[in-house]
Design a protein around this motif. Structure first.
Motif, mmCIF file in Angstrom:
data_model
loop_
_atom_site.group_PDB
_atom_site.id
_atom_site.type_symbol
_atom_site.label_atom_id
_atom_site.label_comp_id
_atom_site.label_asym_id
_atom_site.label_seq_id
_atom_site.Cartn_x
_atom_site.Cartn_y
_atom_site.Cartn_z
ATOM 1 N N LEU A 1 -7.332 -20.966 -77.176
ATOM 2 C CA LEU A 1 -5.953 -21.236 -77.591
ATOM 3 C C LEU A 1 -5.070 -21.527 -76.375
ATOM 4 O O LEU A 1 -4.207 -22.413 -76.421
ATOM 5 C CB LEU A 1 -5.396 -20.056 -78.384
ATOM 6 N N LEU B 1 -5.687 -25.041 -75.244
ATOM 7 C CA LEU B 1 -5.062 -26.001 -76.159
ATOM 8 C C LEU B 1 -3.563 -26.104 -75.913
ATOM 9 O O LEU B 1 -2.982 -27.191 -75.955
ATOM 10 C CB LEU B 1 -5.350 -25.594 -77.608
ATOM 11 N N VAL C 1 -8.367 -27.553 -82.409
ATOM 12 C CA VAL C 1 -7.590 -26.451 -82.992
ATOM 13 C C VAL C 1 -8.239 -25.959 -84.268
ATOM 14 O O VAL C 1 -8.440 -24.751 -84.476
ATOM 15 C CB VAL C 1 -6.137 -26.901 -83.270
ATOM 16 N N VAL D 1 0.151 -22.480 -81.133
ATOM 17 C CA VAL D 1 -0.790 -23.578 -81.386
ATOM 18 C C VAL D 1 -0.639 -24.091 -82.812
ATOM 19 O O VAL D 1 -0.654 -25.305 -83.058
ATOM 20 C CB VAL D 1 -2.234 -23.107 -81.112
ATOM 21 N N SER D 2 -0.485 -23.187 -83.778
ATOM 22 C CA SER D 2 -0.337 -23.608 -85.167
ATOM 23 C C SER D 2 0.904 -24.464 -85.348
ATOM 24 O O SER D 2 0.897 -25.441 -86.106
ATOM 25 C CB SER D 2 -0.260 -22.383 -86.086
ATOM 26 N N ARG E 1 0.196 -27.803 -84.167
ATOM 27 C CA ARG E 1 -0.809 -28.457 -85.021
ATOM 28 C C ARG E 1 -0.199 -28.985 -86.321
ATOM 29 O O ARG E 1 -0.819 -29.766 -87.045
ATOM 30 C CB ARG E 1 -1.920 -27.426 -85.352
#
Length: 928
Positions: A437, A440, A459, A493-494, A497
């Protein structure tokens, strides 16, 4: 998520399936890239993969494999997202027929049985058989990697292809998307998530009358309308020589042959196989594990080993005989492994989803080559499954994974300073997830995530493991700091994304485990920002109130309360319903009482007060004072919010140039800030306004750039139709009608995928597509897009824009193109002043309205046509394209067509080729 889907016998990713569907429409790589909002190079790589996987010679062959193109304007059905098993389905003819018949009779069927009996393979076989009987096919939902019952709905939505949707919960989006579909939903491995599965399935079946559910579980779901189908072990036949060995012998024979052993040729060998299958109670997984050992042990050696092993180990099993037989078979297979293979298997069991060799090497601390060698041998013994690709990924079979988890509890490693091997492996797994993570996020910060598809796939590959690691760490207070750190990373990260809902949940979860009030406060603010991005303002308000309640700083609490008051005042459309009249005033009063008069608190309160109705608050004087306070506080995000107020004030004065100047100042403040949960809502609002304002002032190239920038915002990766709608507006006003139709196709596809939600902010874009169809003479598609517009507006808002603003302007554009100036004049019956222009959104269309108001009157021969020129020019003074249209109309009215050729170049330079071409036609007509 980029889940695998089965298409004409091959396993494709969801993105490859989208590319294949667009190839069916004979689109070029550039057109496909435009529709999917990816690079042409990415499309080329997907086309190459499709050619390889489907064995096609060229693009035309791929289009033929994809089937006939759907009618224009329809939503092309997606291929059934069913996994394609790597080995053939053997036997079970009676069970296959019986389960298929049960699914045909009842809307909820649960296939039950012990682990390893073959429930999943049987359910998949039924799904493949019945997919064609359902208009929208069949969808497979694998719950193995889901660790939280509250995430069942999200897992189903991911499998169905329903993204997170602004302004709605994941459940609402899923039910809306499934409401009109006719499909079979296969929900696999339900037993560890029964509460979540029950709630999700019941709501789906209640709200979606044409959806059927086939579930697999070790125990029934306990729903009143459920039909239970008990999956038996494979039949072992009745003849002593094994000639009629039943399905069990057929499976064993197929798998031993695939492993490289010769099929049983004599009656004695067939009898031995039958005896082995009987000893294993017909358990499919146990049979496959045993058959894989035949090349090394021979049938007699395998039978002897099982005879010695089964009685000893069966007493350790719990439950019925089939459970004991399976446990014994797994115990026996495990006992035959080398030490490094056992270690690799136990370590692999900590992964919730598929993993690659590098991931396992990171968890075990062993060289990649050693891990790869062990994985190859485990695959040979049917203990892990393999999915070819780049990289190759592995997955431990669920029954084996649970077995290995038991070994974690049983095995203490004397050389492990942490004692329990399971804890050591879980901690190493958490560290691997944290590093993935972090990498990313580094790619985002450093601009190394330019290959959007590859970054998103990376991801998606780690999300399930991140959730599992969070759950494990959160269960022990001593690991809460690590859990909070991981939740922060997952949230960040979400959000990037395009899953702001998951980001919100992660930040709320982290807040619950955080150790200090300051840490809890920060994470609740992040959660509130993610909620605002999702257009669920009521949740943002509630989270900000919670944040105010946990901080020890009165001024910080006052900022939270004032910001909470801002949402219902500034953007009531995201509040999800009627806003109580006392909500914002009450929050503001609490903010005033709480504040200690610090710069930030004073400025935030002034900002919120500036959105309140009334001449005193909603005025230039108040906005100027609030801006001075925000500058003193040194908060660029707060200054940006006050500048948004200034834009509204300038629009109320119909000063588009001043509004544009305020917008540019706003964008300059935002430019150096990161796009995250705290800033995302403001980035969207400013970029969205930039598109509208630049369109209003006729700067079409800038309007295009900002429309594309809306679509490129990372938190809207799954809702590209939001940006596509803006771009359709620009294309239509520029006269790029083919471009508007291309945006429309993508917009409708994504809107349908999101469940066709009411979204009034997209209605103008949809109506622009309708206008483009009208200009191009397609009456059916014009009606279709008018209906889409009404659907986006909802039943309570269908009158939007009818008097002044976008609707009459766009209708008049189509009428004038068709040579109906009198009809256009009637549509533009409202004067350039009046209550219908009080709304800021209407004012943004005033320059275009004014230009066509003059042109229609001139071409219709209205006696007041020339009288309209001066007020129209004043209304359109900031828009050079609209002014050129007015000048053209004035020249025609004055009988001086010689002035028109000079306008052609002005229109072309402004990026408006349609009006340039129209000027040429009007000049020819006037010269006759």
């Amino acid at each position: 998520m980029d889940r695998p889907v089965g298409v004409v016998g091959a396993e494709l990713t969801a993105r490859e399936a989208e590319v294949l569907a667009l190839l069916r429409q004979r689109l070029s790589n550039g057109e496909i890239a435009e529709q999917l909002v990816v690079s042409v190079r990415t499309v080329e790589s997907h086309v190459s993969a499709l050619l390889r996987k489907l064995g096609a010679e060229d693009r035309r062959a791929l289009a033929r494999l994809a089937g006939p193109a759907p009618p224009v304007g329809t939503h092309p059905p997606q291929p059934s997202p069913l996994p394609t098993p790597l080995t053939p389905f053997v036997g079970r003819v009676h069970e296959l027929d019986a389960l298929a018949a049960a699914v045909g009779r009842d809307r909820l069927v649960t296939a039950t049985g012990p682990g390893g009996v073959g429930k999943t393979r049987l359910a998949l076989a039924v799904a493949h058989r019945l997919a064609a009987e359902h208009r929208d096919g069949a969808v497979f939902v694998d719950l193995v990697a889901v660790v939280d019952p509250t995430l069942v709905t999200a897992a189903v939505a991911d499998a169905v292809g329903v993204p997170e949707r602004a302004g709605a919960s994941r459940e609402q989006a899923l039910l809306a998307a499934l409401g009109g579909r006719e499909l079979l939903l296969v929900v696999d491995n339900c037993e560890h998530l029964l509460d979540g599965v029950r709630a999700c399935v019941e709501r789906i079946l209640t709200a979606c009358p044409s959806v059927r559910v086939l579930a697999t579980s070790r125990i029934r779901l306990m729903l009143a309308f459920e039909r239970v189908f008990a999956v038996p072990g494979l039949s072992t036949g009745g003849s002593d020589d094994g000639a009629d060995g039943g399905d069990a012998v057929a499976l064993f024979t197929a798998r031993m042959s695939a492993a490289g052993a010769a099929e049983p040729a004599t009656a004695r060998e067939r009898a031995t196989v039958r005896g082995i299958c009987r000893a294993l109670d017909g358990m499919a997984l146990a049979i496959e594990l045993a058959a894989a050992r035949v090349p090394g042990l021979g049938l007699d050696g395998l039978s002897g080993a099982l005879d010695a092993h089964l009685p000893l180990l069966s007493v350790r099993g719990r439950g019925d005989g089939r459970h004991r037989s399976l446990r014994a078979a797994i115990d026996w297979s495990y006992a035959l492994l080398t030490d490094d293979e056992r270690e690799a298997l136990r370590a692999a069991a900590v992964f919730a989803a598929r993993f690659d060799a590098d991931a396992l090497a990171a968890v075990t601390g062993r060289p990649r080559a050693d891990v790869l060698d062990a994985l190859g041998r485990l695959a040979d013994w049917n203990l892990v499954s393999v999915r070819a690709g780049s990289p190759t990924r592995y997955r431990v079979l669920e029954t084996i994974r649970q077995y290995a988890a038991e070994l974690h509890r049983d095995n203490d490693n004397d050389n492990d300073s942490d004692g329990d091997e399971g804890v050591r492996l879980r901690a190493a797994h958490l560290g691997w997830v944290r590093e993935r993570l972090s990498a990313l996020m580094r790619a985002v910060r450093e601009g190394d995530a330019r290959d959007e598809d590859a970054w998103c796939a990376a991801v998606d590959a780690v999300l399930d493991d991140a959730r599992a690691a969070m759950s494990w760490a959160g269960a022990d207070p001593s690991r809460h700091p690590a859990a909070v750190e991981l939740a922060d990373l997952l949230g960040a990260v979400s959000y990037q994304r395009g899953h702001p809902g998951e980001a919100q949940r992660s930040h709320e979860w982290a807040a619950a485990l955080a150790g200090t009030a300051a840490e809890r406060h920060h994470r609740l603010r992040l959660a509130a920002g993610a909620a605002a991005t999702r257009n669920v303002g009521e949740e943002a308000v509630a989270l900000l109130e919670r944040a105010a309640g946990v901080t020890d700083d009165p001024d910080l609490a006052a900022c939270d309360l004032a910001t909470a008051a801002m949402y219902p005042l500034r953007c009531s459309g995201i509040m999800g319903g009627a806003v109580p009249a006392d909500l914002a005033p009450g929050l503001l009063e609490r903010a005033r009482r709480t504040s200690r008069g610090g710069p930030a608190a004073s400025a935030t309160i002034a900002m919120a007060e500036g959105w309140a109705p009334g001449a005193t608050a909603h005025s230039r004087a108040h906005t100027d004072a609030a801006l001075a306070l925000a500058e003193a506080a040194g908060d660029p995000l707060l200054r940006n919010m006050v500048l948004d107020q200034l834009i509204v004030v300038e629009l109320a004065d119909r000063d588009l140039a001043a509004a544009l100047a305020a917008l540019r100042a706003r964008l300059e403040l935002l430019a150096p800030l990161p796009v995250d949960a705290l800033t995302g809502f403001e980035f969207y609002d400013a970029t969205h306004m930039a598109c509208h304002l630049n369109l209003a002032v006729g700067d079409l190239p800038a309007a295009r750039r900002y429309a594309d920038a809306v679509a490129a915002l990372p938190f809207y990766r799954e809702e590209r139709h939001i940006g596509l709608g803006r771009r359709a507006e620009v294309d239509t006003m520029a006269g790029d009608f083919a471009g508007a139709l291309a945006r429309g196709r993508s917009m409708e596809r994504d809107w349908a995928r999101a469940g066709r939600p009411v979204a009034s902010n997209l209605a103008v874009g949809a109506y622009c597509v309708a206008t483009a169809h009208a200009v191009l003479g397609d009456a059916d598609q014009h009606r279709h897009w008018v209906a889409i517009t009404d659907g986006l507006l909802g039943t309570s808002n269908t009158g939007a824009g009818r008097d002044g603003g976008w609707r009459p302007t766009l209708d008049a554009l189509a009428d004038l193109h068709a040579g109906r100036p009198e009809a256009a004049t009637q549509r533009l019956s409202a004067d350039l002043v009046g209550d219908h222009w009080d709304n800021a959104n209407s004012i943004l269309w005033l320059p275009w309205y004014a230009a066509l108001w003059v042109e229609s009157a001139v071409l219709a021969g209205r006696p007041d046509a020339l009288d309209r020129v001066e007020p129209a020019a004043h209304a359109a003074r900031a828009n050079p394209v609209a002014l050129a249209i007015i000048e053209r109309a004035a020249a025609i009215a004055a009988g001086d067509p010689s002035r028109l050729p000079a306008l052609v170049g002005r229109f072309a330079d402004a990026g408006c080729p349609y009006q340039a071409a129209r000027t040429t036609l009007l000049a020819r007509s006037a010269a006759r």
